[in-house]
Design a protein around this motif. Structure first.
Motif, PDB file in Angstrom:
ATOM      1  N   UNK A 163      -1.857   3.371  -2.692  1.00  0.00           N
ATOM      2  CA  UNK A 163      -2.103   1.974  -2.364  1.00  0.00           C
ATOM      3  C   UNK A 163      -0.778   1.206  -2.190  1.00  0.00           C
ATOM      4  N   UNK A 164       0.214   1.852  -1.562  1.00  0.00           N
ATOM      5  CA  UNK A 164       1.538   1.253  -1.312  1.00  0.00           C
ATOM      6  C   UNK A 164       2.199   0.767  -2.593  1.00  0.00           C
ATOM      7  N   UNK A 165       1.973   1.506  -3.668  1.00  0.00           N
ATOM      8  CA  UNK A 165       2.471   1.138  -4.993  1.00  0.00           C
ATOM      9  C   UNK A 165       3.992   0.976  -5.019  1.00  0.00           C
ATOM     10  N   UNK A 166       4.720   1.968  -4.512  1.00  0.00           N
ATOM     11  CA  UNK A 166       6.173   1.936  -4.598  1.00  0.00           C
ATOM     12  C   UNK A 166       6.792   0.748  -3.893  1.00  0.00           C
ATOM     13  N   UNK A 167       6.209   0.341  -2.775  1.00  0.00           N
ATOM     14  CA  UNK A 167       6.753  -0.779  -2.007  1.00  0.00           C
ATOM     15  C   UNK A 167       6.267  -2.122  -2.518  1.00  0.00           C
ATOM     16  N   UNK A 168       4.958  -2.256  -2.728  1.00  0.00           N
ATOM     17  CA  UNK A 168       4.391  -3.590  -2.912  1.00  0.00           C
ATOM     18  C   UNK A 168       4.119  -4.019  -4.344  1.00  0.00           C
ATOM     19  N   UNK A 169       3.909  -3.100  -5.271  1.00  0.00           N
ATOM     20  CA  UNK A 169       3.583  -3.575  -6.625  1.00  0.00           C
ATOM     21  C   UNK A 169       4.462  -3.006  -7.730  1.00  0.00           C
TER      22      UNK A 169
END
Length: 517
Positions: free
Chosen positions: A442-448
């Motif tokens: 869920x785009x963890x590394x970039x967004x959260x």
């Protein structure tokens, strides 16, 4: 005759297998039903993330969260306690407000870094300057007096605030390649600039502070629209702030073009007395083997750019919900089911390392540890962590869960032991079978991950609910297993870089006095 006998025996075996597969486990059914029809996840997330907020170690919010969790468990009839393991520098975030006041007026998007010194109530107004391109450390020392009374920008200005996926969707091939080359060139030049002056992102702020700078301005862009990573300050007397890419780039260009921009910074944080650090521990006592343990694991602390929703609010509420469901549907486990909400994971797994060091009697008798840490997604990957027979016991426990819960999970056996990264590693180092329940991105590394956008609205509750069901079933089956899980380890391979035999990760001591130097 022989063939007919073989066919008959095969039919008997197949019939028996089907009959066994059709036997429903009332505990598993109860877990699934309770999780889907009476979920507390949204309410837990709201209370923890919106009400209490981020949980930076050493802050009042961290203590508030520990007390909240204990009260929740006790309300569910589960014994819980806060277990002290050290102390940390006390700090409380206040209002951050930053405005550009010259050459025009504009409010800017910025916030203090964790543990940043504050300003006086009226704030500090000063010119903003950029770190120049200097030949070497001698030139830097000659330039250093120029920072007196000024805010200094020490991050590379990004050439684009658009993430790569946006360029890849809309840019021409030539434009995309040109952007990459430009950014790579800037990164190379910036790295060479920092190397030439003999400083890095950690050592430069104290040097600027000592030279009389009014403050330090960074921009730690996370390569997504509107998202920066927020970590800790390295100054002791002057404020350190992180600014969004767009405003940072504007100030940088104004400074470079000689317009001498000025900003006013109001940062109302304050230092507090040293704060005790805790792990929150809750237990459902075993009835047959109370001195053996199944451990549910998630770190409780967070950075405080957002509210710590997916790192690790989601892991926290998964374990709390699993314990609530187990208490209701499996109130008399064979083994003790213990949950650990660890403090100060973000500064080096300190809470879980302290628990392992302080409770060898528990670690020695641990059946399994199930840890969840990396975001809101449903669990999609589980490694055997280097335990030779993990495929056997973990495979059996997983098989008890409904197919819709496990169908997307890839297992890797025997895997390799985790040396760090999350709290399961603290237990693996001590020889306890501990497993990371790794989530869909869920785009963890970039967004959260560690960002200013890690907030309640990023939680995907359907995935989190799946994870609570999975954890509860794994804990139930691990508790019921007649045998203790094997701790036999694989023989680690040769390190191709060194030519030497790889070794099992060593158990490490926690930092029990953080930020007090």
């Amino acid at each position: 005759m022989k063939r007919r006998l073989q066919a008959f025996l095969f039919l008997l075996l197949l019939t028996g297998s089907l009959a066994q597969a059709q036997v429903k486990d009332p505990v598993v059914e109860g877990i699934v039903k309770e999780a889907n029809e009476n979920s507390q996840l949204e309410q837990l997330a709201h209370e923890l993330l919106d009400g209490i907020g981020p949980r930076l170690v050493g802050t009042p919010q961290m203590q508030q969260a520990h007390d909240w969790a204990v009260a929740k468990y006790k309300n569910w009839g589960i014994e819980a306690r806060n277990e002290k393991w050290g102390e940390w520098r006390g700090w409380q975030r206040g209002v951050t407000h930053v405005d550009m006041v010259h050459p025009r007026v504009q409010s800017l998007d910025a916030m203090q870094l964790a543990w940043s010194p504050g300003t006086k109530s009226k704030g500090v107004t000063a010119e903003v300057i950029a770190l120049p391109n200097l030949q070497d450390s001698v030139a830097f020392q000659k330039w250093l007096p120029n920072v007196k009374g000024k805010f200094v920008m020490i991050s590379m200005p990004q050439p684009t605030g658009r993430p790569d996926y946006n360029w890849e969707e809309f840019a021409t091939k030539e434009s995309l390649e040109k952007m990459h080359q430009h950014r790579d060139s800037l990164n190379k030049v910036w790295s060479e600039r920092m190397e030439a002056i003999g400083y890095n992102g950690r050592s430069l702020p104290p040097a600027l502070e000592q030279a009389g700078a009014a403050g330090v301005v960074t921009s730690n862009w996370s390569r997504g629209f509107g998202v920066n990573k927020i970590f800790g300050a390295y100054t002791k007397k002057v404020p350190s702030i992180d600014m969004e890419l767009e405003d940072y780039g504007m100030l940088y260009r104004l400074a470079e073009s000689g317009q001498k921009p000025q900003i006013k910074v109001v940062a109302e944080s304050k230092n507090l007395k040293n704060a005790p650090t805790f792990n929150t521990i809750a237990e459902i006592k075993g009835t047959e083997k109370p001195e053996e343990y199944v451990i549910l694991s998630a770190h409780f602390d967070s950075w405080d750019g957002g509210t710590g929703a997916t790192d690790n609010g989601t892991g926290t509420i998964v374990m709390m919900e699993a314990m609530r469901i187990l208490k209701k549907m499996y109130p008399n486990p064979k083994r003790t089911i213990l949950v650990g909400h660890w403090g100060s994971e973000e500064q080096g797994l300190n809470g879980s390392r302290a628990f392992v060091a302080d409770h060898p009697e528990i670690v020695k008798n641990t059946q399994a540890v199930f840890n969840q840490d990396n975001g809101t997604g449903r669990v999609v990957n589980i490694s055997g962590q280097g335990f030779l027979h993990a495929y056997d016991f973990l495979g059996r426990w997983l098989s008890a869960a409904p197919e819709n819960i496990t169908s997307s999970i890839e297992t890797h056996f025997p895997g390799f032991p985790g040396g760090g990264g999350s709290d399961h590693a603290s237990f693996v180092a001590a020889g306890a079978p501990a497993f990371m329940l790794s989530s869909l991105s869920w785009s963890y590394g970039t967004y959260t991950w560690h960002t200013n956008r890690d907030t309640y609205d990023k939680i995907v509750f359907d995935d989190v609910r799946n994870n609570a069901i999975l954890v509860a079933i794994l804990a139930y089956k691990a508790s019921e297993d007649p045998n203790m899980a094997s701790r036999e380890r694989i023989v680690l391979p040769i390190d191709t870089k060194t030519g030497e035999q790889r070794t099992w990760p060593a158990q490490r001591e926690p930092n029990r006095k953080g930020g007090l130097d």
